[in-house]
Design a protein around this motif. Structure first.
Motif, PDB file in Angstrom:
ATOM      1  N   UNK A  65       0.808  -1.216   0.000  1.00 63.70           N
ATOM      2  CA  UNK A  65       0.000   0.000   0.000  1.00 63.70           C
ATOM      3  C   UNK A  65       0.843   1.268   0.000  1.00 63.70           C
ATOM      4  N   UNK A  66       2.134   1.134   0.123  1.00 64.34           N
ATOM      5  CA  UNK A  66       3.014   2.284   0.291  1.00 64.34           C
ATOM      6  C   UNK A  66       3.751   2.621  -1.002  1.00 64.34           C
ATOM      7  N   UNK A  67       4.172   3.884  -1.150  1.00 68.03           N
ATOM      8  CA  UNK A  67       4.990   4.234  -2.310  1.00 68.03           C
ATOM      9  C   UNK A  67       6.236   3.347  -2.366  1.00 68.03           C
ATOM     10  N   UNK A  68       6.493   2.784  -3.522  1.00 71.34           N
ATOM     11  CA  UNK A  68       7.640   1.890  -3.682  1.00 71.34           C
ATOM     12  C   UNK A  68       7.334   0.450  -3.349  1.00 71.34           C
ATOM     13  N   UNK A  69       6.150   0.198  -2.812  1.00 68.96           N
ATOM     14  CA  UNK A  69       5.765  -1.168  -2.471  1.00 68.96           C
ATOM     15  C   UNK A  69       5.362  -1.953  -3.704  1.00 68.96           C
ATOM     16  N   UNK A  70       5.558  -3.252  -3.634  1.00 67.46           N
ATOM     17  CA  UNK A  70       5.210  -4.131  -4.741  1.00 67.46           C
ATOM     18  C   UNK A  70       3.801  -4.677  -4.530  1.00 67.46           C
ATOM     19  N   UNK A  91       4.472   0.047  11.770  1.00 68.90           N
ATOM     20  CA  UNK A  91       5.591  -0.066  12.722  1.00 68.90           C
ATOM     21  C   UNK A  91       5.708  -1.486  13.268  1.00 68.90           C
ATOM     22  N   UNK A  92       4.586  -2.134  13.518  1.00 76.26           N
ATOM     23  CA  UNK A  92       4.612  -3.524  13.976  1.00 76.26           C
ATOM     24  C   UNK A  92       5.253  -4.427  12.923  1.00 76.26           C
ATOM     25  N   UNK A  93       4.986  -4.144  11.655  1.00 75.87           N
ATOM     26  CA  UNK A  93       5.554  -4.956  10.573  1.00 75.87           C
ATOM     27  C   UNK A  93       7.075  -4.880  10.580  1.00 75.87           C
ATOM     28  N   UNK A  94       7.621  -3.704  10.815  1.00 80.91           N
ATOM     29  CA  UNK A  94       9.080  -3.551  10.876  1.00 80.91           C
ATOM     30  C   UNK A  94       9.633  -4.355  12.048  1.00 80.91           C
ATOM     31  N   UNK A  95       9.005  -4.253  13.190  1.00 78.20           N
ATOM     32  CA  UNK A  95       9.458  -5.003  14.368  1.00 78.20           C
ATOM     33  C   UNK A  95       9.379  -6.509  14.134  1.00 78.20           C
ATOM     34  N   UNK A  96       8.308  -6.943  13.486  1.00 80.16           N
ATOM     35  CA  UNK A  96       8.150  -8.376  13.217  1.00 80.16           C
ATOM     36  C   UNK A  96       9.224  -8.873  12.255  1.00 80.16           C
ATOM     37  N   UNK A 127      11.389  -5.182   1.811  1.00 84.72           N
ATOM     38  CA  UNK A 127      10.138  -4.889   2.524  1.00 84.72           C
ATOM     39  C   UNK A 127      10.365  -3.844   3.618  1.00 84.72           C
ATOM     40  N   UNK A 128      11.407  -4.053   4.406  1.00 86.17           N
ATOM     41  CA  UNK A 128      11.703  -3.119   5.497  1.00 86.17           C
ATOM     42  C   UNK A 128      11.973  -1.726   4.964  1.00 86.17           C
ATOM     43  N   UNK A 129      12.704  -1.611   3.870  1.00 87.77           N
ATOM     44  CA  UNK A 129      13.017  -0.308   3.302  1.00 87.77           C
ATOM     45  C   UNK A 129      11.730   0.440   2.931  1.00 87.77           C
ATOM     46  N   UNK A 130      10.788  -0.262   2.333  1.00 88.31           N
ATOM     47  CA  UNK A 130       9.510   0.368   1.965  1.00 88.31           C
ATOM     48  C   UNK A 130       8.753   0.763   3.220  1.00 88.31           C
ATOM     49  N   UNK A 131       8.717  -0.106   4.195  1.00 88.04           N
ATOM     50  CA  UNK A 131       7.972   0.178   5.428  1.00 88.04           C
ATOM     51  C   UNK A 131       8.563   1.343   6.219  1.00 88.04           C
ATOM     52  N   UNK A 132       9.857   1.552   6.084  1.00 87.88           N
ATOM     53  CA  UNK A 132      10.539   2.614   6.834  1.00 87.88           C
ATOM     54  C   UNK A 132      10.531   3.978   6.125  1.00 87.88           C
TER      55      UNK A 132
END
Length: 133
Positions: A65-70, A91-96, A127-132
């Motif tokens: 759902x984020x810019x740069x996400x696949x 934020x939970x996704x990054x921690x997980x 994935x982490x890069x997109x989430x961050x």
């Protein structure tokens, strides 16, 4: 782990998780994902690969759902609309994902033993890069 490729949904656990999301009402989907992420984060023992696969799939759905996400277009994904995820779930996704990559993670061990650990980690790092961002 029944797996057929290195993608975030290319294993039995993620495919089953996607089926559960598909069968849930749209209002229940964020809670299912939040629960999968929280369970992974709170695991203070050896992290089971099934649990880790669900967290990775959840993170991929959020990142989509984020810019740069696949976008998740695989037949093994949920194939139904996801809610607009709250920043807290992001934020939970990054921690997980950090927990999935930590020592005492069966999924990490399985990919390393199969010889695909570095390639699999690249996908998690993306994935982490997109989430961050």
């Amino acid at each position: 782990m029944g797996t057929w490729d290195i993608g975030h949904f290319d294993n039995d656990s993620a495919a089953d998780f996607s089926a559960a999301l598909r069968e849930a009402s749209e209002t229940e989907r964020e809670n299912i994902i939040r629960t999968a992420l929280t369970s992974t984060i709170e695991s203070d023992e050896f992290l089971d690969s099934d649990e880790a696969c669900q967290a990775v799939a959840s993170a991929a759905l959020i990142a989509a759902q984020l810019p740069g996400g696949t976008p998740v277009t695989t037949a093994y994904g949920p194939g139904v609309p996801m809610p607009a995820f709250s920043p807290e779930v992001r934020a939970l996704a990054v921690q997980a994902l950090d927990r999935v990559l930590a020592p005492e993670s069966e999924l990490l061990e399985l990919w390393d033993e199969a010889g695909y650990g570095p390639k699999w980690r690249e996908g998690i790092d993306e994935l982490k890069a997109v989430l961050l961002t």
